[in-house]
Design an enzyme around this catalytic site. Structure first.
Site, short mmCIF file in Angstrom:
data_model
loop_
_atom_site.label_atom_id
_atom_site.label_comp_id
_atom_site.label_asym_id
_atom_site.label_seq_id
_atom_site.Cartn_x
_atom_site.Cartn_y
_atom_site.Cartn_z
N LEU A 162 -29.88 -21.86 33.53
CA LEU A 162 -28.70 -22.73 33.65
C LEU A 162 -28.51 -23.52 32.37
CD1 LEU A 162 -29.28 -24.28 37.21
CD2 LEU A 162 -28.03 -22.17 36.63
N LYS A 163 -27.32 -23.49 31.81
CA LYS A 163 -26.99 -24.39 30.71
C LYS A 163 -26.89 -25.80 31.28
CE LYS A 163 -26.52 -21.51 27.32
NZ LYS A 163 -27.38 -21.55 26.12
N ASN A 191 -29.46 -26.63 24.62
CA ASN A 191 -28.86 -26.46 23.30
C ASN A 191 -28.79 -27.79 22.55
OD1 ASN A 191 -27.14 -24.03 24.93
ND2 ASN A 191 -27.99 -23.50 22.95
N GLU A 214 -35.43 -25.31 27.69
CA GLU A 214 -35.16 -24.73 26.37
C GLU A 214 -34.40 -25.73 25.49
OE1 GLU A 214 -33.11 -21.01 26.74
OE2 GLU A 214 -32.75 -20.81 24.59
N ASP A 239 -35.65 -22.72 20.71
CA ASP A 239 -34.68 -21.68 20.34
C ASP A 239 -34.18 -22.02 18.93
OD1 ASP A 239 -31.51 -20.55 21.88
OD2 ASP A 239 -32.32 -20.26 19.89
N LYS A 263 -34.91 -14.79 18.67
CA LYS A 263 -33.62 -14.17 18.41
C LYS A 263 -33.65 -13.61 16.99
CE LYS A 263 -30.84 -17.29 21.28
NZ LYS A 263 -29.84 -18.39 21.23
C1 LIG Z 1 -27.03 -16.43 26.18
C2 LIG Z 1 -27.17 -17.79 25.59
O1 LIG Z 1 -27.24 -18.75 26.29
N1 LIG Z 1 -27.22 -17.84 24.25
C3 LIG Z 1 -27.41 -18.99 23.39
C4 LIG Z 1 -26.22 -19.91 23.42
C5 LIG Z 1 -24.96 -19.29 22.99
C6 LIG Z 1 -23.84 -19.58 23.75
C7 LIG Z 1 -22.61 -19.09 23.41
C8 LIG Z 1 -22.45 -18.28 22.29
C9 LIG Z 1 -21.20 -17.76 21.93
C10 LIG Z 1 -21.08 -16.96 20.83
C11 LIG Z 1 -22.19 -16.64 20.08
C12 LIG Z 1 -23.43 -17.14 20.43
C13 LIG Z 1 -23.57 -17.97 21.53
C14 LIG Z 1 -24.83 -18.48 21.89
C15 LIG Z 1 -28.69 -19.75 23.71
O2 LIG Z 1 -29.64 -19.20 24.25
O3 LIG Z 1 -28.76 -20.92 23.35
MG LIG Z 2 -30.88 -21.29 23.79
#
Ligand SMILES: CC(=O)N[C@@H](Cc1ccc2ccccc2c1)C(=O)O
Ligand SMILES: [Mg+2]
Length: 368
Positions: A162-163, A191, A214, A239, A263
């Site tokens: 979950l974000k 994030n 995260e 991350d 990544k």
């Molecule tokens: C799957 C996931 O949550 N990815 C990133 C966040 C993220 C979210 C949106 C995005 C839009 C465009 C390009 C990269 C992006 C990365 C993360 O883990 O933090």
């Molecule tokens: Mg992340």
């Protein structure tokens, strides 16, 4: 292998639904693809940079510029015989790891296709399929969130992420736990949305038995994550902070994380990603493969990486349908919660020509 040049190709793909995180809402992907043309084969590299410098300092226009003015000319000067020579040739240029990653990957793919070797074999994969998690955005309501999570669990995803952001954290986590129980593998991704002052709030997540939290703090706040790790029982996973093997080693040494989201696009490529995997394995630190809403090209390479032995947690290697109605490659389809590792040479997949033609917004040839 002789490199003739690099094609920069911009493609635009709508997302099946808006994807909201603590740094913004994405409704489509504007992706920069690199096609390396050599005398023996051609290879693809997908750059993970976004349109805007909101996830990291890189963004697509800057990637194209640094490739055009510095990185591709540097390769012309060094004439790398294979992908292992790319990072050393680019080392004088600081940062720009997403640009470097795409360039190295395109050359690595060409090299492996010419040799008939799958990327998974090259990296040391030990599995032929990988368990898949899914990343769930911030939603307008808990009801919408629960419906979305229900759908993904029905599709077979083995882990829910979950974000979160201040104001959307404890309540959505509690709602998912109450609705789906304690056995669902559940984690959160902030994030970088929190500060050191939020330690008690983040510790309030402990009773929900999450796999990890995260990147709660700023990507440069390694000490803050170390302090947080001492006050929060839930393992901290990094991350955005993990930009190289050295950064991973320092974060582990300082106790800033107990889990790492790898990544390849963020760290400069699949060769550095393997080095981080090896380093984490040596320290007993579990890793998992993060996602950057890649097309099937990047997704194929990530699934190969996720098959290495130290990737013991499900990654964000979701099916193509998580993001796209029509993927650039044959779609990656979830099978009992897993994706199959491509077996063909290189990344093992190719763009579908008619889709590529349809979504291409610009093409630029950079000769060496
Ligand atoms: C799957 C996931 O949550 N990815 C990133 C966040 C993220 C979210 C949106 C995005 C839009 C465009 C390009 C990269 C992006 C990365 C993360 O883990 O933090
Ligand atoms: Mg992340």
């Amino acid at each position: 292998m002789k490199l003739a040049g690099i094609e920069l190709r911009r493609v635009r793909m709508p997302l099946v639904a808006p994807f909201r995180t603590s740094f913004g809402t994405q409704t489509d992907r504007d992706v920069l693809l690199l096609r390396a043309v050599t005398d023996e084969a051609e290879g693809w590299g997908e750059c993970v940079a976004m349109d805007d410098p909101l996830y990291s300092s890189e963004y697509v226009e800057a990637v194209a510029d640094v490739l055009r003015r510095f990185l591709v000319p540097a390769l012309a000067a060094h004439a790398p015989a294979d992908a292992t020579a790319v990072a050393p040739a680019l080392h004088p240029f600081k940062g720009h790891r997403m640009a470097k990653a795409a360039l190295e990957t395109a050359i690595l793919d060409a090299e492996l296709r010419a040799a008939g070797r799958p990327l998974s074999r090259e990296l040391g994969a030990v599995h032929d399929r990988v368990p898949c998690g899914v990343s769930v955005g911030i939603m307008d309501s808990r009801a919408k969130l629960l419906d979305t999570v229900d759908g993904y669990l029905s599709e077979g995803y083995v882990r829910i992420k979950l974000k979160i952001e201040p104001g959307w954290d404890l309540a959505p986590v509690r709602a998912v736990r109450e609705r789906f129980g304690d056995d669902v593998l559940l984690q959160v991704d902030a994030n970088t949305a929190y500060t050191r002052a939020d330690a008690d709030l983040l510790a309030a997540l402990d009773p929900f038995d999450l796999l990890l939290i995260e990147q709660p703090l700023d990507e440069e706040d390694i000490v803050g994550h170390a302090d947080l790790s001492a006050r929060v029982r839930t393992p901290i996973c990094l991350d955005e902070s993990i930009t190289s093997a050295r950064a991973a080693a320092d974060a582990i040494r300082l106790g800033a994380c107990r889990i790492v989201n790898i990544k390849p696009g963020r760290v400069g490529g699949y060769l550095e990603a393997r080095r981080i995997h090896d380093l984490c394995a040596a320290h007993g630190v579990p890793v998992w493969c993060g996602g950057m809403l890649e097309t099937g090209l990047g997704r194929a390479a990530n699934v190969a990486l996720a098959a290495l032995p130290g990737f013991t947690l499900p990654g964000d290697t979701s099916a193509s349908s998580r993001y796209f109605r029509t993927d650039l490659t044959e779609p990656f389809v979830l099978d009992e919660g897993h994706l199959a590792v491509p077996t063909g040479p290189g990344i093992g997949v190719d763009p579908l020509p008619e889709v590529l033609a349809e979504i291409t917004t610009s093409i630029e040839w950079l000769p060496l």
